[in-house]
Design an enzyme around this catalytic site. Structure first.
Site, PDB file in Angstrom:
ATOM      1  N   ASP A  57      -3.717 -13.638   0.361  1.00  0.00           N
ATOM      2  CA  ASP A  57      -3.125 -12.672  -0.568  1.00  0.00           C
ATOM      3  C   ASP A  57      -4.059 -12.443  -1.769  1.00  0.00           C
ATOM      4  OD1 ASP A  57      -1.056 -10.941  -1.193  1.00  0.00           O
ATOM      5  OD2 ASP A  57       0.048 -12.414  -2.385  1.00  0.00           O
ATOM      6  N   GLN A  74       5.302 -15.710  -2.860  1.00  0.00           N
ATOM      7  CA  GLN A  74       5.905 -14.457  -3.306  1.00  0.00           C
ATOM      8  C   GLN A  74       6.017 -14.437  -4.834  1.00  0.00           C
ATOM      9  OE1 GLN A  74       6.649 -11.687  -1.459  1.00  0.00           O
ATOM     10  NE2 GLN A  74       7.152 -10.723  -3.403  1.00  0.00           N
ATOM     11  N   LYS A 128       7.553  -8.724   5.313  1.00  0.00           N
ATOM     12  CA  LYS A 128       6.236  -9.267   5.662  1.00  0.00           C
ATOM     13  C   LYS A 128       6.331 -10.111   6.930  1.00  0.00           C
ATOM     14  CE  LYS A 128       4.699  -9.124   0.887  1.00  0.00           C
ATOM     15  NZ  LYS A 128       4.679  -9.782  -0.413  1.00  0.00           N
TER      16      LYS A 128
END
Ligand code: NAP
Length: 278
Positions: free
Chosen positions: A117, A94, A50
């Site tokens: 996200d 994450q 990412k």
């Protein structure tokens, strides 16, 4: 075959163009902060991928790497600091975090206007009500794939296998918002193959290699395989399903690349929105 690689390239090119424009006007790049707790090898790889993609698209990325023994309170404090930092436009925690950490509490420390996200309850509610906001990235990527291949969910029976907060549930909400008739399946669903056999659109988000078999697929159905298991294997038995489906995503090169593309796009969206709000 639905190529996520090709679609992701187009989304990232657009995001890169807008990031360059943002930098021209502000002298700064849109910045994504990535938080990782512990050193799970898969998570470390995802985070590196990412960050590399950010740099290639002309975005800044900031890495906050915390040790395995980090407590919920410490993680919430680190994320709150990023939420309050005007230099940061997007925050990604994450998944998964170590078992002793309350992941929901950590997600909720992400300021809604930096939730690129799409993991907070605020973003989920926006998705569910069809309001503008950030979508969960994998579900967002799936919807972009459907659009890119002219699959209109309206009136179709979509069967989503999996109900996780980052994938199954939000993709079901996005499909519902587009007028699909949605069935959400999970580990307690009875007669799963028969339910899947009624689907015009199947979304597999189970986390079990080749779980969905070819004889579960109605001829002509659209098959979206969101799974990613060791050895580049999806949640659908691709060789069996490919002859039944009208459209199908490969693994790799299907849903995966679109997830990161949507993340970058939403980071640029966030930077531009924060600028407009000044
Ligand atoms: P997860 O949190 O483990 O959720 C799995 C879901 O599958 C749960 O809802 C579970 O049901 C359901 N399930 C498990 N066994 C089942 C069975 N026998 N029959 C029916 N349903 C069953 O997984 P996730 O995070 O949503 O991820 C799912 C997959 O997507 C994984 O392969 C993951 O690697 C992949 N993924 C890919 C991306 C990407 O970027 N492409 C991003 C995220 C995840 P219960 O709720 O009843 O337990």
């Amino acid at each position: 075959m639905m190529s996520g690689t090709e679609l992701a390239r187009a989304i990232v090119d657009q995001a890169a163009h807008r990031a360059a424009d943002y930098e021209k006007h502000t002298g700064r790049k849109p910045c994504l902060a990535t938080v990782i707790v512990g050193d799970d090898p898969a998570s470390v790889t995802y985070v590196r991928m990412k960050r590399n993609r950010c740099h290639r698209a002309g975005l800044d990325s900031r890495l906050v790497s915390l040790p395995e023994e980090t407590t919920t309170e410490q993680l919430v404090a680190a994320i709150t600091e990023l939420s309050n930092d005007p230099e940061v436009h997007g925050i990604l925690l994450q998944h998964p975090v170590p078992k002793h950490v309350d992941e929901r509490a950590a997600f909720e420390a992400i300021a809604p206007d930096k939730d690129v996200d799409g993991v907070t309850m605020h973003s989920f509610a926006q998705m569910s009500f069809g309001e503008a906001g950030f979508t969960s990235c994998t579900p967002g990527g799936i919807m972009r794939l459907l659009d890119a291949y002219d699959v209109d969910p309206r009136g179709k029976h979509a069967v989503v296998i999996g109900r996780s907060p980052i994938l199954g549930k939000p993709v079901a909400m996005l499909l519902l918002a587009r007028d699909a008739t949605v069935t959400i399946c999970h580990s307690k669903t009875e007669n799963l193959p028969d339910v899947v056999r009624t689907a015009d659109i199947v979304v597999a988000a189970v986390g079990k290699p080749e779980f969905v078999r070819g004889d579960w697929i109605k001829p002509g159905a659209v098959v979206i395989d969101a799974g990613y298991n060791e050895g580049n294997v999806g949640d659908v038995a691709f060789d069996e399903a490919v002859g039944k489906a009208s459209l199908i995503t490969p693994v790799p090169g299907g849903v995966g690349p679109t997830t990161i593309a949507v993340l970058l796009e939403q980071t640029v969206d966030s930077a531009q929105r924060q600028l407009a709000a000044l």
